[in-house]
Design a protein around this motif. Structure first.
Motif, PDB file in Angstrom:
ATOM      1  N   THR A 107       9.992   0.823  -7.364  1.00  0.00           N
ATOM      2  CA  THR A 107       8.694   0.646  -7.988  1.00  0.00           C
ATOM      3  C   THR A 107       7.607   0.432  -6.942  1.00  0.00           C
ATOM      4  N   HIS A 108       6.412   0.932  -7.263  1.00  0.00           N
ATOM      5  CA  HIS A 108       5.226   0.640  -6.457  1.00  0.00           C
ATOM      6  C   HIS A 108       4.523  -0.612  -6.965  1.00  0.00           C
ATOM      7  N   ASN A 109       4.989  -1.116  -8.085  1.00  0.00           N
ATOM      8  CA  ASN A 109       4.352  -2.296  -8.684  1.00  0.00           C
ATOM      9  C   ASN A 109       5.085  -3.552  -8.227  1.00  0.00           C
ATOM     10  N   PHE A 110       4.498  -4.223  -7.262  1.00  0.00           N
ATOM     11  CA  PHE A 110       5.103  -5.450  -6.742  1.00  0.00           C
ATOM     12  C   PHE A 110       3.997  -6.363  -6.245  1.00  0.00           C
ATOM     13  N   HIS A 111       4.345  -7.610  -6.075  1.00  0.00           N
ATOM     14  CA  HIS A 111       3.408  -8.567  -5.483  1.00  0.00           C
ATOM     15  C   HIS A 111       3.530  -8.496  -3.960  1.00  0.00           C
ATOM     16  N   ARG A 112       2.404  -8.307  -3.309  1.00  0.00           N
ATOM     17  CA  ARG A 112       2.393  -8.176  -1.848  1.00  0.00           C
ATOM     18  C   ARG A 112       3.125  -9.333  -1.174  1.00  0.00           C
TER      19      ARG A 112
ATOM     20  N   ASN B 273       1.570  -8.035   9.763  1.00  0.00           N
ATOM     21  CA  ASN B 273       0.458  -7.095   9.716  1.00  0.00           C
ATOM     22  C   ASN B 273       0.939  -5.658   9.571  1.00  0.00           C
ATOM     23  N   TRP B 274       2.059  -5.344  10.224  1.00  0.00           N
ATOM     24  CA  TRP B 274       2.614  -3.994  10.092  1.00  0.00           C
ATOM     25  C   TRP B 274       3.012  -3.718   8.642  1.00  0.00           C
ATOM     26  N   VAL B 275       3.689  -4.658   8.024  1.00  0.00           N
ATOM     27  CA  VAL B 275       4.095  -4.476   6.630  1.00  0.00           C
ATOM     28  C   VAL B 275       2.861  -4.404   5.732  1.00  0.00           C
ATOM     29  N   ASN B 276       1.851  -5.218   6.004  1.00  0.00           N
ATOM     30  CA  ASN B 276       0.603  -5.127   5.253  1.00  0.00           C
ATOM     31  C   ASN B 276      -0.011  -3.738   5.348  1.00  0.00           C
TER      32      ASN B 276
ATOM     33  N   LEU C 180       1.554  -0.942   5.914  1.00  0.00           N
ATOM     34  CA  LEU C 180       2.391  -0.002   5.171  1.00  0.00           C
ATOM     35  C   LEU C 180       2.151  -0.122   3.670  1.00  0.00           C
ATOM     36  N   ILE C 181       1.924  -1.336   3.196  1.00  0.00           N
ATOM     37  CA  ILE C 181       1.589  -1.519   1.781  1.00  0.00           C
ATOM     38  C   ILE C 181       0.260  -0.835   1.468  1.00  0.00           C
ATOM     39  N   ASP C 182      -0.733  -1.037   2.343  1.00  0.00           N
ATOM     40  CA  ASP C 182      -2.052  -0.431   2.132  1.00  0.00           C
ATOM     41  C   ASP C 182      -1.979   1.094   2.119  1.00  0.00           C
ATOM     42  N   LYS C 183      -1.060   1.651   2.882  1.00  0.00           N
ATOM     43  CA  LYS C 183      -0.908   3.113   2.941  1.00  0.00           C
ATOM     44  C   LYS C 183       0.030   3.650   1.866  1.00  0.00           C
ATOM     45  N   ASP C 184       0.511   2.761   0.991  1.00  0.00           N
ATOM     46  CA  ASP C 184       1.423   3.126  -0.090  1.00  0.00           C
ATOM     47  C   ASP C 184       2.701   3.767   0.447  1.00  0.00           C
ATOM     48  N   LEU C 185       3.246   3.160   1.500  1.00  0.00           N
ATOM     49  CA  LEU C 185       4.459   3.675   2.129  1.00  0.00           C
ATOM     50  C   LEU C 185       5.642   2.733   1.933  1.00  0.00           C
ATOM     51  N   ILE C 186       5.508   1.811   0.987  1.00  0.00           N
ATOM     52  CA  ILE C 186       6.592   0.872   0.697  1.00  0.00           C
ATOM     53  C   ILE C 186       6.950   0.971  -0.778  1.00  0.00           C
ATOM     54  N   LEU C 187       8.241   0.976  -1.030  1.00  0.00           N
ATOM     55  CA  LEU C 187       8.760   0.889  -2.387  1.00  0.00           C
ATOM     56  C   LEU C 187       9.633  -0.352  -2.492  1.00  0.00           C
TER      57      LEU C 187
END
Length: 229
Positions: free
Chosen positions: A85-90, A123-126, A128-135
Motif C-alpha cells: 500500500t501507498h497509504n501509510f503514516h510517514r 532524511n533518505w527515507v523521507n 523516498l517517501i516524497d518521491k513515492d518510491l516506498i511501499l
C-alpha cells in the motif's frame, strides 16, 4: 569544485560540512581531498592497491556486494495475506527504518556521530517517501515492513521488529521483488548489500540472485564536523 570531486548535497545537509564522492581512483583525485575541507567517499575495486588511500588519509568504511536477479530465474515464495500500500503514516515507516538500519557505513565511520548517521538515513527515507518510491507491506492488516525501489534498483527492504525471526523474510523479499518487476517493467533487478548483513544477503541468494562483484568503500574527513565529532 574540480573534475575529481562530485558534491553530495544529500550528505552535506546531515553532516554540516561539504561532502563529496570521488569520480575516479587516482593520485591526482586523492590529492584534491587534501586541498578541500569536507567528508569524502570513494569506491574502489577490492583488489586495488590501497597504498595511496592510506597516504592521503582514507580509511575503510564498508564493502558492498551487488546481487543481481533475472525475473525468469528467480524463485517465488508465496505468503498469504501480504499486501502493498501507498497509504501509510510517514512516522511508522521512519520508526522501522531507524530501528532497522543501524549498521550502515556511516554508523561505522568513527568520524560520524551516531545521531548524524541516524539523521542521514531518516532524511533518505523521507526523500523516498516524497518521491513515492516506498511501499508499505501489510500482513493481516498490520504494517509488517516496507521496501523502497527506483527503476531496477532495490534500495531498501526492512521488516518491523515484531515480524523478524518468524521465517517470513524470504517470502517478504520475494513479494517485494515481484511487485517491483510489476511496477517497473524491468526484467532484471539489482541491489547492494554489506557483508555485515549476511541475513539479507542469504535471503537474496536463496531467491536466485547471483553475486555480481563488489566494491570497497573508503571515507576521509578533512576538517571538523560542526558539532565537534
Amino acid at each position: 569544485m574540480t573534475k575529481y570531486l562530485e558534491p553530495t548535497p544529500w550528505d552535506k545537509r546531515n553532516f554540516h560540512i561539504d561532502t563529496f564522492q570521488l569520480k575516479e581512483y587516482s593520485e591526482a583525485a586523492l590529492a584534491e581531498t587534501d586541498k578541500t575541507e569536507g567528508h569524502f567517499t570513494i569506491k574502489v575495486d577490492p583488489f586495488a592497491d590501497t597504498a595511496n588511500l592510506k597516504k592521503y588519509g582514507f580509511y575503510y568504511a564498508d564493502t558492498l556486494i551487488e546481487p543481481i536477479g533475472k525475473k525468469d530465474k528467480l524463485k517465488q515464495v508465496d505468503q498469504e495475506n501480504i499486501q502493498f500500500t501507498h497509504n501509510f503514516h510517514r512516522e511508522d515507516i521512519l520508526d522501522i527504518a531507524e530501528e532497522a538500519f543501524t549498521g550502515g557505513r556511516f554508523h561505522r565511520d568513527f568520524n560520524i556521530p551516531n545521531h548524524m548517521a541516524d539523521t542521514r538515513y531518516r532524511n533518505w527515507v523521507n526523500d523516498l517517501i516524497d518521491k513515492d518510491l516506498i511501499l508499505a507491506l501489510e500482513l493481516h492488516s498490520s504494517m509488517a515492513g516496507f521496501f523502497a525501489y527506483q527503476n531496477d534498483q532495490i534500495l531498501l527492504l526492512a521488516m518491523h521488529r515484531d515480524y523478524r525471526g518468524k521465517g517470513l523474510a524470504t517470502a517478504f523479499a520475494s513479494s517485494c521483488v515481484q511487485e517491483q518487476f510489476r511496477l517497473t517493467g524491468h526484467d532484471t533487478l539489482r541491489t547492494s548489500i554489506s557483508p555485515t548483513n549476511p541475513a539479507s544477503l542469504n535471503v537474496f541468494i536463496s531467491l536466485g540472485f547471483r553475486l555480481n562483484g563488489a566494491v570497497d568503500v573508503y571515507h576521509k574527513l578533512n576538517g571538523t564536523l560542526a558539532d565537534g565529532g
